[in-house]
Design an enzyme around this catalytic site. Structure first.
Site, PDB file in Angstrom:
ATOM      1  N   PRO A   1      16.718   4.211 -55.514  1.00  0.00           N
ATOM      2  CA  PRO A   1      16.461   3.937 -54.093  1.00  0.00           C
ATOM      3  C   PRO A   1      15.420   4.887 -53.525  1.00  0.00           C
ATOM      4  CG  PRO A   1      18.770   4.563 -54.474  1.00  0.00           C
ATOM      5  CD  PRO A   1      18.078   4.692 -55.775  1.00  0.00           C
ATOM      6  N   ASP A   2      14.641   4.402 -52.557  1.00  0.00           N
ATOM      7  CA  ASP A   2      13.762   5.350 -51.862  1.00  0.00           C
ATOM      8  C   ASP A   2      14.565   5.994 -50.734  1.00  0.00           C
ATOM      9  OD1 ASP A   2      13.810   3.543 -49.787  1.00  0.00           O
ATOM     10  OD2 ASP A   2      11.696   2.985 -49.910  1.00  0.00           O
ATOM     11  N   PHE A   3      13.901   6.673 -49.824  1.00  0.00           N
ATOM     12  CA  PHE A   3      14.648   7.402 -48.801  1.00  0.00           C
ATOM     13  C   PHE A   3      14.755   6.631 -47.493  1.00  0.00           C
ATOM     14  CE2 PHE A   3      13.081  10.434 -51.809  1.00  0.00           C
ATOM     15  CZ  PHE A   3      14.190  11.225 -52.031  1.00  0.00           C
ATOM     16  N   ARG A   4      13.645   5.990 -47.078  1.00  0.00           N
ATOM     17  CA  ARG A   4      13.595   5.507 -45.713  1.00  0.00           C
ATOM     18  C   ARG A   4      13.514   3.998 -45.541  1.00  0.00           C
ATOM     19  NH1 ARG A   4      11.070  10.245 -46.387  1.00  0.00           N
ATOM     20  NH2 ARG A   4      11.857  11.954 -45.111  1.00  0.00           N
TER      21      ARG A   4
ATOM     22  N   ASN B   1       7.926  12.733 -56.032  1.00  0.00           N
ATOM     23  CA  ASN B   1       9.138  12.294 -56.717  1.00  0.00           C
ATOM     24  C   ASN B   1       9.688  13.357 -57.667  1.00  0.00           C
ATOM     25  OD1 ASN B   1       8.675   9.984 -55.330  1.00  0.00           O
ATOM     26  ND2 ASN B   1       7.870   8.835 -57.054  1.00  0.00           N
ATOM     27  N   ILE B   2      11.008  13.288 -57.828  1.00  0.00           N
ATOM     28  CA  ILE B   2      11.676  14.264 -58.688  1.00  0.00           C
ATOM     29  C   ILE B   2      12.261  13.576 -59.919  1.00  0.00           C
ATOM     30  CG2 ILE B   2      12.206  15.929 -56.861  1.00  0.00           C
ATOM     31  CD1 ILE B   2      14.967  14.605 -56.633  1.00  0.00           C
ATOM     32  N   ASP B   3      11.895  12.307 -60.102  1.00  0.00           N
ATOM     33  CA  ASP B   3      12.522  11.542 -61.185  1.00  0.00           C
ATOM     34  C   ASP B   3      11.831  11.718 -62.536  1.00  0.00           C
ATOM     35  OD1 ASP B   3      10.221   9.917 -60.929  1.00  0.00           O
ATOM     36  OD2 ASP B   3      11.232   8.545 -59.568  1.00  0.00           O
TER      37      ASP B   3
ATOM     38  N   HIS C   1       7.179  18.227 -54.484  1.00  0.00           N
ATOM     39  CA  HIS C   1       8.525  18.537 -53.997  1.00  0.00           C
ATOM     40  C   HIS C   1       9.418  19.051 -55.126  1.00  0.00           C
ATOM     41  CE1 HIS C   1       7.926  15.784 -50.239  1.00  0.00           C
ATOM     42  NE2 HIS C   1       7.160  16.846 -50.244  1.00  0.00           N
TER      43      HIS C   1
ATOM     44  N   CYS D   1      18.753  30.471 -58.934  1.00  0.00           N
ATOM     45  CA  CYS D   1      19.681  30.852 -57.866  1.00  0.00           C
ATOM     46  C   CYS D   1      18.939  30.790 -56.529  1.00  0.00           C
ATOM     47  CB  CYS D   1      20.177  32.268 -58.132  1.00  0.00           C
ATOM     48  SG  CYS D   1      21.052  32.978 -56.731  1.00  0.00           S
TER      49      CYS D   1
ATOM     50  N   CYS E   1      18.878  34.987 -55.256  1.00  0.00           N
ATOM     51  CA  CYS E   1      18.080  36.024 -55.922  1.00  0.00           C
ATOM     52  C   CYS E   1      17.001  35.431 -56.818  1.00  0.00           C
ATOM     53  CB  CYS E   1      18.979  36.966 -56.706  1.00  0.00           C
ATOM     54  SG  CYS E   1      19.681  36.193 -58.172  1.00  0.00           S
TER      55      CYS E   1
ATOM     56  N   SER F   1       5.999   6.864 -47.525  1.00  0.00           N
ATOM     57  CA  SER F   1       5.922   6.648 -46.074  1.00  0.00           C
ATOM     58  C   SER F   1       5.010   7.691 -45.431  1.00  0.00           C
ATOM     59  CB  SER F   1       7.318   6.732 -45.452  1.00  0.00           C
ATOM     60  OG  SER F   1       7.870   8.008 -45.685  1.00  0.00           O
TER      61      SER F   1
END
Ligand code: OAD
Length: 442
Positions: free
Chosen positions: A95-98, A169-171, A188, A196, A199, A263
């Site tokens: 799915p996309d976000f918007r 995209n992070i896919d 992104h 972490c 730190c 978008s």
């Protein structure tokens, strides 16, 4: 942070484009959303009017896909910059976000989150990492096949025409389509590294994979820290990776820019197309007109499905067969055999987004259950402490450090209710400690 609005207003806009009218978001009463500003922090975009259809072009013969293809075939596009977003992966089933029906945010909006984007907000993550980790298990690379649009980007590279891909995209589907790492700027971040959040100590990939598989929230390995660990995906409120800033000059060197499936509502990425030179042709392949693309003389809008758009462009360039062959090779063996048509793309997306939403909802409920468990636990513990105090058997440390690490029986922050308690869970202990303070205060 103002959530963006996509949907019905865009339909009106598409009509207006067909009628060749000028348009800007402000005219439709959508309101101008001002970016957060600040180098590297994410924010929103605002739009400007589109170019009048009678305005002559500077570089292309005209504003059509054929003119873009001719420009490429004539060898005038040798440094192509591509900018992408979630829309290029929707046909893979992510799915996309918007998008109004099938987008993640519209579906998360009905859950008990402060607001849908909170899942990707660093402050919210600190207080409740569960919804993110619920999504992470599903979105973790390896579950999906690249789309033909991903292969098209690789084809540009194979032909030696790609200067750089900027993706939100992070896919990791660009990589799976064969594009080498050094061609990609993951603006992104991605699941490729994890660390972490306090730190910044790197966290081993194998342990992260295990944590995601087991739906547990990993903690920093450094004893003195115990902060939450997360994949190096950029959350709202975080800075973009250095590589984004190191490559941000490239759009100004491009001789063609192709923007797909975004978008353009999140800054600073949304500002990239504006960095192209004025006379550089920019092609938008997207369901909707977005950002200020369409406002310049050599902007070409291919509104509709990304996969259809790239196929049209490839066909006009005489590359369609080559592209389809390249994409065919991205299919896992199993999928190649199974030729039968399945559900429509929208049906698949609806199923996927519903599943994700259900899982996040469950994780939120689990959070509540944990709180209730803690309240009972704290009540019991408190009466035990009072009892011991009365009997004079209370050790000193118990009164001063009630929420100390190692407290017995605290429930874990995991996504499965049946998972065994984990004594070293910092959030639960902090909460526990707060509750104890609350109970101890007059
Ligand atoms: P959005 O969901 O905001 O936008 C996706 C765009 O692609 C929309 O304009 C859709 O209409 C369009 N679209 C969807 N499917 C399409 C298809 N098959 N063909 C053509 N167009 C299609 O996604 P992004 O712009 O990528 O950040 O969102 C930007 C950032 O916002 C993301 O990186 C994410 C999010 O918050 C983080 O989570 C950190």
């Amino acid at each position: 942070y103002l959530p963006p609005k996509i949907g019905r207003k865009h339909k009106a806009h598409r009509q207006q484009l067909q009628q060749g009218k000028r348009w800007c978001k402000g005219e439709k009463g959508e309101g101008k959303r001002k970016g957060k500003g600040g180098r590297g922090k994410m924010g929103q975009d605002q739009s400007i009017p589109l170019v009048d259809e009678n305005t002559p072009t500077q570089t292309l013969e005209n504003r059509s896909v054929e003119a873009v293809a001719k420009y490429i075939k004539d060898g005038r596009a040798r440094r192509i910059v591509v900018m992408t977003g979630a829309g290029i992966s929707t046909s893979a089933g992510i799915p996309d976000f918007r998008s109004p029906e099938t987008g993640l945010y519209a579906n998360l909006a009905r859950l008990n989150l402060p607001y849908a984007e909170a899942v990707f907000n660093i402050s919210y993550f600190r207080s409740n990492p569960l919804p993110f980790y619920t999504l992470a298990q599903e979105l973790y690379p390896g579950n999906y096949r690249p789309t033909i649009t991903h292969s098209f980007i690789n084809l540009l590279h194979q032909k030696g025409l790609l200067l750089k891909l900027f993706t939100q995209n992070i896919d990791c589907l660009e990589r799976e389509a064969g594009l080498p790492d050094d061609m990609i700027v993951e603006a992104h971040g991605s699941f490729a590294k994890q660390s972490c959040i306090e730190c910044k100590t790197p966290y081993p990939e194998e342990l992260m994979k295990k944590a995601i598989r087991e739906k547990s929230v990993p903690r920093c390995l450094s004893d003195s820290c115990d902060g939450l660990v997360k994949p190096e995906i950029v959350f709202f409120g975080e800075s973009l990776p250095e590589e984004f800033f190191m490559n941000r000059h490239l759009p100004s060197q491009a001789d063609l820019c192709i923007i797909m499936g975004t978008s353009l509502s999140v800054h600073p990425f949304a500002g990239l197309p504006q960095l192209c030179a004025d006379e550089t042709p920019r092609v938008l392949i997207n369901q909707d007109q977005v950002g200020e693309v369409g406002s310049r003389t050599d902007d070409v809008l291919l509104l509709g499905d990304c996969d259809d758009g790239v196929k049209r462009l490839a066909e006009a360039c005489g590359w369609l067969e080559e592209l389809e062959e390249m994409w065919r090779r991205t299919a896992p063996e199993k999928a190649k055999e199974e030729e039968k048509p399945k559900k429509t793309r929208d049906e698949e997306l609806e199923d996927e987004v519903e599943k994700l939403t259900r899982e996040v909802e469950q994780s939120l409920k689990l959070g509540e259950a944990q709180y209730k468990w803690l309240e009972n636990h704290v009540d019991n513990k408190l009466s035990r402490l009072q009892e011991e105090e009365k009997n004079g058997t209370l050790p000193e440390s118990a009164t001063t450090e009630p929420g100390k690490k190692g407290e017995q029986g605290a429930p874990s922050i995991t996504l499965k209710p049946e998972t065994a308690p984990n004594e070293s869970n910092g959030d639960v202990l902090k909460l526990s400690s707060l509750l104890l303070e609350k109970k101890s205060s007059p």
